[in-house]
Each structure stands twice: as C-alpha cells, then as structure tokens.
Design a protein around this motif. Structure first.
Motif, short mmCIF file in Angstrom:
data_model
loop_
_atom_site.label_atom_id
_atom_site.label_comp_id
_atom_site.label_asym_id
_atom_site.label_seq_id
_atom_site.Cartn_x
_atom_site.Cartn_y
_atom_site.Cartn_z
N ILE A 127 47.47 49.20 30.06
CA ILE A 127 46.39 49.39 29.08
C ILE A 127 45.66 48.08 28.83
O ILE A 127 44.43 48.02 28.80
N LEU A 128 46.42 47.02 28.66
CA LEU A 128 45.82 45.72 28.38
C LEU A 128 45.06 45.18 29.59
O LEU A 128 44.01 44.55 29.44
N GLN A 129 45.57 45.42 30.79
CA GLN A 129 44.86 44.98 31.99
C GLN A 129 43.53 45.71 32.12
O GLN A 129 42.49 45.10 32.42
N VAL A 130 43.55 47.01 31.88
CA VAL A 130 42.31 47.80 31.94
C VAL A 130 41.34 47.34 30.85
O VAL A 130 40.13 47.23 31.08
N THR A 131 41.87 47.06 29.66
CA THR A 131 41.02 46.56 28.57
C THR A 131 40.33 45.26 28.97
O THR A 131 39.13 45.08 28.74
N GLN A 132 41.08 44.37 29.58
CA GLN A 132 40.50 43.10 30.02
C GLN A 132 39.40 43.33 31.05
O GLN A 132 38.33 42.71 30.98
N ASP A 133 39.64 44.23 31.99
CA ASP A 133 38.64 44.52 33.02
C ASP A 133 37.36 45.09 32.40
O ASP A 133 36.25 44.69 32.78
N ILE A 134 37.51 46.01 31.46
CA ILE A 134 36.34 46.64 30.84
C ILE A 134 35.58 45.63 29.98
O ILE A 134 34.34 45.61 29.97
N LEU A 135 36.31 44.80 29.25
CA LEU A 135 35.66 43.75 28.47
C LEU A 135 34.83 42.84 29.37
O LEU A 135 33.70 42.47 29.04
N PHE A 136 35.39 42.49 30.50
CA PHE A 136 34.71 41.61 31.44
C PHE A 136 33.47 42.28 32.02
O PHE A 136 32.44 41.65 32.22
N GLU A 137 33.56 43.58 32.28
CA GLU A 137 32.46 44.31 32.90
C GLU A 137 31.36 44.69 31.91
O GLU A 137 30.16 44.60 32.22
N GLN A 138 31.76 45.12 30.70
CA GLN A 138 30.80 45.76 29.81
C GLN A 138 30.60 45.04 28.48
O GLN A 138 29.57 45.23 27.83
N GLY A 139 31.58 44.27 28.05
CA GLY A 139 31.49 43.65 26.74
C GLY A 139 32.19 44.48 25.68
O GLY A 139 32.51 45.65 25.87
N TYR A 140 32.43 43.85 24.54
CA TYR A 140 33.22 44.46 23.48
C TYR A 140 32.56 45.71 22.91
O TYR A 140 33.21 46.74 22.70
N HIS A 141 31.26 45.65 22.64
CA HIS A 141 30.60 46.77 21.97
C HIS A 141 30.52 48.01 22.84
O HIS A 141 30.57 49.14 22.34
N GLN A 142 30.38 47.83 24.14
CA GLN A 142 30.29 48.98 25.05
C GLN A 142 31.66 49.57 25.38
O GLN A 142 31.75 50.71 25.82
N MET A 143 32.69 48.81 25.18
CA MET A 143 34.04 49.29 25.49
C MET A 143 34.43 50.41 24.53
O MET A 143 34.19 50.33 23.33
N SER A 144 35.04 51.46 25.07
CA SER A 144 35.47 52.58 24.23
C SER A 144 36.92 52.95 24.54
O SER A 144 37.41 52.74 25.65
N MET A 145 37.58 53.49 23.54
CA MET A 145 38.96 53.95 23.72
C MET A 145 39.01 55.09 24.74
O MET A 145 39.97 55.23 25.49
N ASP A 146 37.95 55.91 24.77
CA ASP A 146 37.90 57.02 25.73
C ASP A 146 37.95 56.52 27.17
O ASP A 146 38.69 57.06 28.00
#
Length: 204
Positions: free
Chosen positions: A19-38
C-alpha cells in the motif's frame, strides 16, 4: 528473543508495505491532491474497506510513508556517525550517506512535500524527532572536531550545522546535475565535500 510473526501478521505487513509503495508511486505521478484512496485500493488489488483497515485517511498514508523513509534515513546517518575514525572522517561518512540518499529518485519529491505549507504542520508535528536526532548528532561531531583542532573553534556550531544542511539541498543538488549533464553525482559529491570541509577546517 524477538517473537516471529504469524502468517496473518506477515500477510498484513506485506499488504501494508505494498500500500505504501503504491502510495509513493501515485504521489510521484499525480501529486497529493489528485491521489485518492479509491485508486490506491484499485492498484493494490484490495477492497477500499480493506485499505481503511490499514489507513483511515490519505494524510495517514503520507505521514507513515514519510516516517518510514525518514527513520530509515536516520538509521543510515547514525551508522555513518558510528564508523571508526576522527570527527572529520565520520562527518565525511555522514555527508556521503546523505548525498547517496539524494541520488534516490524520490528524494527531491519527498523533500518538496515536507516543505509543502499544507502538509508541513502535520508532518513536522509527527516527524520532528528524527530530524532533531540527526541535527544533534552532527552538532556533536562538530564539537568533538573543535576540541581536537580539526574544525575552527571560533565558528558557532549552530551555523556550521545549518551550513551543512544547506550544502545538502535536494533542489540545488538536482538543479546542478540537470544543468550540467557532464557532471556525475560522484564528482558533485566530491566538490560539495571540498566546499564544506575546506571552509571549516582549522588552519595549521
């Protein structure tokens, strides 16, 4: 003797790491505001309810992600501080370790988020201890170096500590490498060490 984890506990830990690895990848790709739990749940391949069993909010995810990286960084720095040698030699090991950390592709990105005004108060409130320990350790090495004549005793230690961290600015580090493609990270590391240590080494 540490108790071994049960199968269920190991599976939970492995899922949380993913979960944390995926979170890091999404943060890197999209940024905090665009990241969603879904999207995190979808990429991990779990139900959203399962994700909430681990983390209730995306703020919790970001905080845990930073905490793990920062405590790992603290451990790396403390190992460098504990290496045999003079205060100057150990401080060089610390600087080498920090520069190695900067070579990680996520380092500049994580640094930027740590300095994001919206997240700064949340992160600093929960993650101040590792930073404090690192700064105190470096200050101790500088004081030891002053006592044995390796560093200039007339320079205030707090200024030397702040200058040390200024040399390690991820923004400046990545900018210099990007603007000077002929320069290798190893060469830049050598120049930064020369600039810092020749400026604080006591004249004999």
């Amino acid at each position: 003797m540490a108790q071994s984890l049960s199968l269920k506990e190991r599976q939970r830990k492995e899922r949380e790491d993913l979960i944390l690895q995926v979170t890091q990848d999404i943060l890197f790709e999209q940024g905090y505001h665009q990241m969603s739990m879904d999207e995190i749940a979808s990429r991990v391949g779990i139900a959203k309810g399962t994700l909430y069993l681990h983390f209730q909010h995306k703020e919790d995810l970001v905080t845990e992600l930073f905490a793990r990286r920062l405590y790992s960084f603290q451990e790396m720095v403390e190992q460098a501080m504990a290496t045999p040698g003079s205060p100057r030699e150990r401080l060089i090991c610390v600087l080498d370790s920090m520069l190695l950390y900067l070579s990680d592709k996520y380092a500049h990105f994580m640094y930027a988020y740590h300095n994001n005004l919206e997240l700064a108060s949340l992160l600093q409130a929960k993650l101040s201890q590792p930073f404090t320990c690192i700064r105190q350790g470096i200050a101790t090495l500088l004081e030891e170096g002053k006592q044995v004549g390796e560093f200039e005793a007339s320079l205030p230690t707090f200024v030397m500590v702040q200058t040390f961290f200024s040399v390690l600015s991820p923004l400046a580090y990545t900018h210099v490498l990007r603007e000077n493609p002929q320069l290798t990270p190893e060469e830049l590391s050598g120049y930064l060490k020369r600039i810092y240590f020749q400026g604080i080494t006591a004249h004999r």
